[in-house]
Design a protein around this motif. Structure first.
Motif, short mmCIF file in Angstrom:
data_model
loop_
_atom_site.label_atom_id
_atom_site.label_comp_id
_atom_site.label_asym_id
_atom_site.label_seq_id
_atom_site.Cartn_x
_atom_site.Cartn_y
_atom_site.Cartn_z
N ASP A 29 0.85 -1.17 0.13
CA ASP A 29 -0.03 0.17 -0.13
C ASP A 29 0.87 1.13 -0.05
OD1 ASP A 29 -2.70 -0.73 0.14
OD2 ASP A 29 -2.29 -1.77 2.13
N LEU A 30 0.52 2.21 -0.72
CA LEU A 30 1.13 3.52 -0.99
C LEU A 30 0.08 4.53 -0.70
CD1 LEU A 30 3.84 5.16 -1.51
CD2 LEU A 30 3.10 5.31 -3.91
N PHE A 31 0.39 5.27 0.41
CA PHE A 31 -0.63 6.42 0.63
C PHE A 31 -0.20 7.65 0.35
CE2 PHE A 31 -1.22 2.76 3.72
CZ PHE A 31 -2.54 2.89 3.65
N PRO A 32 -1.39 8.83 0.28
CA PRO A 32 -0.86 10.03 -0.43
C PRO A 32 -0.10 10.69 0.58
CG PRO A 32 -3.43 9.58 -0.12
CD PRO A 32 -2.71 8.43 0.56
N GLY A 33 1.02 11.44 -0.33
CA GLY A 33 1.96 12.04 0.27
C GLY A 33 3.00 11.58 1.39
N GLU A 34 3.33 10.26 1.04
CA GLU A 34 4.14 9.55 1.77
C GLU A 34 5.49 9.02 1.03
OE1 GLU A 34 3.41 5.71 3.80
OE2 GLU A 34 2.60 4.83 1.89
N VAL A 218 14.51 9.43 4.94
CA VAL A 218 13.34 10.32 4.32
C VAL A 218 12.06 9.32 4.41
CG1 VAL A 218 14.89 11.46 2.70
CG2 VAL A 218 14.22 9.03 2.28
N ALA A 219 12.34 8.09 4.72
CA ALA A 219 11.06 7.20 4.46
C ALA A 219 10.14 7.41 5.47
CB ALA A 219 11.45 5.64 4.32
N ASP A 220 8.71 7.31 5.42
CA ASP A 220 7.61 7.31 6.30
C ASP A 220 7.44 6.06 6.69
OD1 ASP A 220 6.88 10.28 6.42
OD2 ASP A 220 6.44 9.76 4.11
N ARG A 221 7.38 5.06 5.79
CA ARG A 221 7.19 3.43 6.03
C ARG A 221 8.20 2.97 5.19
NH1 ARG A 221 2.31 0.95 5.01
NH2 ARG A 221 2.25 2.27 3.16
N ILE A 222 8.44 1.71 5.66
CA ILE A 222 9.76 0.72 4.85
C ILE A 222 8.84 -0.67 4.94
CG2 ILE A 222 11.77 -0.30 5.16
CD1 ILE A 222 12.40 2.13 7.04
N HIS A 223 8.67 -0.96 3.60
CA HIS A 223 8.34 -2.34 3.35
C HIS A 223 9.39 -3.34 2.97
CE1 HIS A 223 5.82 -5.29 0.53
NE2 HIS A 223 7.07 -5.52 0.08
N ILE A 224 9.45 -4.39 3.61
CA ILE A 224 10.89 -5.37 3.70
C ILE A 224 10.37 -6.54 2.92
CG2 ILE A 224 12.38 -6.40 5.11
CD1 ILE A 224 11.55 -4.80 7.23
N GLN A 225 11.23 -6.91 1.79
CA GLN A 225 10.96 -8.11 0.92
C GLN A 225 12.16 -8.84 1.56
OE1 GLN A 225 7.84 -7.77 -1.06
NE2 GLN A 225 9.34 -9.14 -2.46
N ARG A 226 11.72 -10.12 1.33
CA ARG A 226 12.66 -11.42 1.77
C ARG A 226 12.25 -12.47 0.75
NH1 ARG A 226 16.37 -13.90 4.00
NH2 ARG A 226 16.03 -16.01 5.08
N LEU A 227 13.01 -13.00 0.00
CA LEU A 227 12.67 -14.20 -0.55
C LEU A 227 11.49 -14.20 -1.29
CD1 LEU A 227 14.07 -16.99 2.00
CD2 LEU A 227 15.20 -15.76 0.01
N GLY A 228 11.12 -13.29 -2.13
CA GLY A 228 10.02 -13.28 -3.06
C GLY A 228 8.62 -12.72 -2.12
N ARG A 229 8.59 -12.71 -0.90
CA ARG A 229 7.59 -12.12 -0.03
C ARG A 229 7.73 -11.04 0.90
NH1 ARG A 229 5.71 -18.14 2.69
NH2 ARG A 229 5.37 -19.29 0.71
N THR A 235 8.41 1.40 10.29
CA THR A 235 8.70 2.72 10.42
C THR A 235 9.87 3.16 10.73
OG1 THR A 235 7.68 3.75 12.40
CG2 THR A 235 6.11 3.34 10.53
N PRO A 236 10.59 4.33 10.58
CA PRO A 236 11.95 4.80 11.26
C PRO A 236 11.66 5.12 12.59
CG PRO A 236 11.50 5.66 9.32
CD PRO A 236 10.24 4.97 9.43
N ARG A 237 10.31 5.20 13.12
CA ARG A 237 10.31 5.44 14.25
C ARG A 237 9.91 4.20 15.37
NH1 ARG A 237 8.03 8.54 11.25
NH2 ARG A 237 6.13 7.14 11.09
N SER A 238 9.29 3.18 14.80
CA SER A 238 9.21 1.95 15.72
C SER A 238 10.27 0.95 15.42
CB SER A 238 7.97 0.97 14.81
OG SER A 238 8.20 0.89 13.64
#
Length: 261
Positions: A29-34, A218-229, A235-238
């Protein structure tokens, strides 16, 4: 942010190349302005995921939605027409052309009146004027002469031209593939400032990068990929950088590293 309808979303994306699994049921998911960063080791499926989202390849299964409506991109031109612009690591610039011509490459404007409609003359003056404005809007002050050939520019300046082109024509989403990979510290910071400028205009950005400090800057959220999944979204805060790397490499999982509340 999570209560807003995603600008771009994917559900259950699958892509195989013979016996090799590129994507195995990935959601995004990609949200507005992020700024959504996508990280992962080599072979994690980052490039395949981006290619599916931008029309470079067609997924074998799954669904992609833009502003909540299903879309089916058969080629990159389809994604571009829908407002998704991509800046690849191998910059698609024409070195012999000037800055303005590169900004409008494939979208050249003709002069008004019969000169444009009949004689098909290019509006070079107008293109240079608007190219200068596009660069100024992104806070790029190092490029003053729009008639300057791109082959005379530094790596960071060429990246600036490519990002400015994407920002000028990307009405929905901008995708940046390793935008700082071949740049020095100063030029990298200029690109990161450009990403901030794009976000401040409300345009969401997908950032693919191996540079963890840049991702966490710079990232608001970070999507992590591993082995095709998809291994999870943080987030940088969590989470810290070491925790993100541990999830990315499989040393731990998102469940085992829930982060800070």
């Amino acid at each position: 942010m999570t209560t807003t309808t995603p600008v771009l979303s994917a559900r259950g994306l699958v892509k195989t190349y013979g016996k090799v699994v590129g994507l195995d049921g990935v959601d995004l998911d990609l949200f507005p302005g992020e700024v959504l960063a996508i990280i992962g080791d080599n072979g994690a499926g980052k490039s395949t995921l981006i290619k599916c989202l931008t029309g470079a390849v067609e997924p074998d299964a799954g669904e992609i939605r833009l502003d909540g409506a299903p879309v089916h991109f058969r080629r990159p031109q389809d994604a571009r027409k829908a407002g998704i612009e991509t800046v690849y690591q191998t910059l698609a610039v024409a070195p012999a052309l000037d800055i303005a011509a590169n900004l409008y490459l494939g979208r050249e404007r003709h002069r008004p009146g019969p000169l444009g409609s009949v004689l098909r003359m290019i509006d070079k003056k107008g293109m240079r004027r608007d190219a200068e404005k596009a660069l100024t809007d992104l806070g790029i002050g190092t490029l003053q002469n729009m008639s300057q050939a791109v082959e005379t520019l530094s790596g960071g300046q060429r990246q600036a031209v490519a990002v400015a082109r994407a920002a000028a024509f990307g009405s929905k989403v901008i995708v940046l593939d390793e935008p700082t990979a071949a740049l020095g510290v100063r030029e990298s910071q200029q690109v990161l400032r450009m990403i901030d400028q794009v976000r401040s205009r409300g345009l969401p950005v997908i950032l693919i990068s191996h540079n963890m400090p840049h991702v966490f800057e710079v990232a608001d959220r970070i999507h992590i990929q591993r082995l095709g999944r998809g291994a999870g979204v943080i987030t940088p805060r969590s989470h810290t950088m070491p925790e993100a790397v541990a999830i990315m490499t499989g040393a731990t999982t998102l469940t085992e590293t829930p982060g800070q509340t």
